[in-house]
Design a protein around this motif. Structure first.
Motif, mmCIF file in Angstrom:
data_model
loop_
_atom_site.group_PDB
_atom_site.id
_atom_site.type_symbol
_atom_site.label_atom_id
_atom_site.label_comp_id
_atom_site.label_asym_id
_atom_site.label_seq_id
_atom_site.Cartn_x
_atom_site.Cartn_y
_atom_site.Cartn_z
ATOM 1 N N CYS A 1 0.837 -1.197 0.000
ATOM 2 C CA CYS A 1 0.000 0.000 0.000
ATOM 3 C C CYS A 1 0.877 1.254 0.000
ATOM 4 C CB CYS A 1 -0.908 0.018 1.231
ATOM 5 S SG CYS A 1 -2.059 -1.367 1.325
ATOM 6 N N SER A 2 0.539 2.196 -0.870
ATOM 7 C CA SER A 2 1.240 3.472 -0.918
ATOM 8 C C SER A 2 0.201 4.583 -1.012
ATOM 9 C CB SER A 2 2.188 3.528 -2.120
ATOM 10 O OG SER A 2 1.459 3.413 -3.332
ATOM 11 N N ALA A 3 0.660 5.801 -1.154
ATOM 12 C CA ALA A 3 -0.265 6.934 -1.181
ATOM 13 C C ALA A 3 -1.233 6.853 -2.352
ATOM 14 C CB ALA A 3 0.524 8.237 -1.252
ATOM 15 N N ASN A 4 -0.795 6.251 -3.465
ATOM 16 C CA ASN A 4 -1.584 6.342 -4.699
ATOM 17 C C ASN A 4 -2.091 5.026 -5.250
ATOM 18 O OD1 ASN A 4 -1.120 9.249 -4.949
ATOM 19 N ND2 ASN A 4 1.009 8.667 -5.314
ATOM 20 N N GLN A 5 -1.667 3.901 -4.663
ATOM 21 C CA GLN A 5 -2.177 2.634 -5.171
ATOM 22 C C GLN A 5 -1.939 1.505 -4.181
ATOM 23 O OE1 GLN A 5 -0.129 2.105 -8.921
ATOM 24 N NE2 GLN A 5 1.689 1.244 -7.984
ATOM 25 N N ILE A 6 -2.677 0.422 -4.395
ATOM 26 C CA ILE A 6 -2.547 -0.799 -3.619
ATOM 27 C C ILE A 6 -2.349 -1.944 -4.614
ATOM 28 C CG2 ILE A 6 -3.702 -2.399 -2.042
ATOM 29 C CD1 ILE A 6 -5.278 -0.027 -0.947
ATOM 30 N N VAL A 7 -1.278 -2.734 -4.416
ATOM 31 C CA VAL A 7 -0.971 -3.818 -5.342
ATOM 32 C C VAL A 7 -0.710 -5.085 -4.537
ATOM 33 C CG1 VAL A 7 0.479 -4.600 -7.244
ATOM 34 C CG2 VAL A 7 0.123 -2.138 -6.888
ATOM 35 N N GLU A 8 -1.356 -6.175 -4.935
ATOM 36 C CA GLU A 8 -1.140 -7.442 -4.248
ATOM 37 C C GLU A 8 0.137 -8.108 -4.745
ATOM 38 O OE1 GLU A 8 -3.201 -11.829 -3.433
ATOM 39 O OE2 GLU A 8 -4.337 -10.266 -4.495
ATOM 40 N N PHE A 9 0.939 -8.589 -3.811
ATOM 41 C CA PHE A 9 2.120 -9.388 -4.152
ATOM 42 C C PHE A 9 1.781 -10.862 -4.029
ATOM 43 C CE2 PHE A 9 5.688 -11.846 -2.241
ATOM 44 C CZ PHE A 9 6.420 -11.998 -3.407
ATOM 45 N N VAL A 10 2.034 -11.607 -5.103
ATOM 46 C CA VAL A 10 1.867 -13.066 -5.129
ATOM 47 C C VAL A 10 3.223 -13.664 -5.467
ATOM 48 C CG1 VAL A 10 0.657 -15.000 -6.183
ATOM 49 C CG2 VAL A 10 -0.525 -12.811 -5.894
ATOM 50 N N PRO A 11 3.790 -14.525 -4.614
ATOM 51 C CA PRO A 11 5.150 -15.021 -4.839
ATOM 52 C C PRO A 11 5.353 -15.727 -6.168
ATOM 53 C CG PRO A 11 4.448 -15.513 -2.607
ATOM 54 C CD PRO A 11 3.241 -14.994 -3.332
#
Length: 372
Positions: A245-255
């Motif tokens: 999570c950052s100020a401008n987006q949310i990205v899921e990490f999948v190994p």
């Protein structure tokens, strides 16, 4: 308060302000000593009067309006801590900004030592047959935090919801789970963009754990604006995921494709919202860039996790997680004069949620089991 050992377990109930006042009153001496050590660290690291620094941290940001908007009950709880402990509200509110303070120091061109940079390690596992989902973390902090650990057992008077929150005296959060169950771990990712009008990390975690399901916790996390770059490893009975999570987006990490487990350390893996960090690096001298060497430690710990966790056919057990998080390979487990794994949490996200907690480095601290 159950204080049969050096590690207190404090039950909190009633209104948010009542919860805060009890927290502040019961742990008053610990809070005063913790605040003094913290201010000493700020002064040593920044060269500033710590009270002036904290006034700037609170006054030059819009964290207070964000907390009032998204989690007003938690603002009342923090006000209650300040009242109960007889500590200035600005100091107690700023004490909740552990993940915001580092980037604020950098923006002000003040010191940020190696030991001010978080180095946490988190692991999550989806349900495996009859085995429940697991969420686990080493919570790594400066060594002076040691001795101030506390487990808060929060009971909401008008709801069946309860929360176990591992933290230190005077803070509303480090990591924890509720009885829904929803569990959440958090890793600072300082390279991600931040927002002065976002919701600080402590309030994000407590806000998510005030929700009675993983779906509602995730909806909350997608609805707010995040103040700080963070990986939240969050799970419920059905799954565990990592969200950068950052100020401008949310990205899921999948190994890897189809992975039934996840993990994270302290550098971004999938979120490219990094313009502030990249501009800062470009303006640095080579000597200044060397101050960011703690990312090498983050990569080393990630390598350790990958070696242990990337076999899709291996069942990941609680004992396996204890072994990984106790490892000095990386090192994953810290126990030095300046940096310590303050606690290790392993959360079973089953119909009868269970917290396995070592209130110190897991390489040398026994685990205690807590159930609602």
């Amino acid at each position: 308060m159950n204080d049969s050992t050096d590690f207190p377990v404090l039950e909190l109930t009633g209104t948010p302000r009542d919860r805060g006042r009890v927290h502040g009153e019961v742990l008053r001496d610990r809070i005063h000593e913790m605040v003094e050590r913290w201010k000493q660290d700020i002064g040593d690291d920044t060269g500033m009067n710590p009270d002036d620094f904290l006034s700037q941290l609170v006054g030059e940001t819009r964290f207070l309006p964000a907390v009032k908007r998204w989690t007003p009950d938690l603002l009342e709880e923090v006000e209650g801590i300040a009242e109960g402990a007889n500590v200035d509200f600005t100091a107690i509110f700023a004490r909740q900004l552990s993940d915001e303070e580092p980037w604020f120091r950098l923006e002000k061109k003040l010191g940020l030592s190696w030991d001010s940079a978080a180095q946490c390690t988190a692991i999550g596992v989806n349900p495996q047959g009859e085995r429940p989902a697991l969420a686990a973390q080493n919570m790594d902090t400066p060594a002076y935090y040691n001795g101030f650990q506390v487990l808060l057992h929060i009971k909401y008077p008008e709801s069946p919801l309860e929360v176990f929150m591992f933290t230190i005296a005077g803070k509303i959060n480090l990591a924890g789970l509720n009885n829904a169950p929803v569990g959440i771990c958090c890793n600072t990712v300082l390279a991600l963009n931040y927002a002065k009008d976002g919701l600080p990390e402590d309030f994000v975690v407590r806000g998510a754990l005030a929700r009675p399901s993983l779906a509602e916790a995730l909806a909350f996390m997608h609805r707010i604006r995040h103040a700080s770059g963070q990986n939240y490893l969050i799970g419920g009975p059905e799954r565990v995921i990592s969200l950068e999570c950052s100020a401008n987006q949310i990205v899921e990490f999948v190994p890897y494709p189809g992975a039934n487990r996840t993990y994270h350390t302290n550098h971004p893996l999938v979120n490219d919202d990094q313009t502030i960090h990249q501009e800062r690096l470009a303006a640095m001298t080579n000597t200044q860039r060397e101050r960011w060497g703690f990312y090498a430690n983050s990569h080393a710990r990630l390598d350790t996790l990958q070696r242990h966790l990337n076999d899709p056919d291996e069942c990941i057990t609680i004992d396996k997680i204890k072994t990984i998080l106790s490892s000095h390979d990386g090192p994953v487990c810290h126990n030095s004069a300046t940096k310590i794994s303050l606690g290790c949490l392993i959360m079973e996200l089953s119909p009868n949620p269970t917290l396995h907690l070592a209130a110190g480095p897991p390489c040398s601290t026994p685990f205690t089991t807590y159930r609602f």
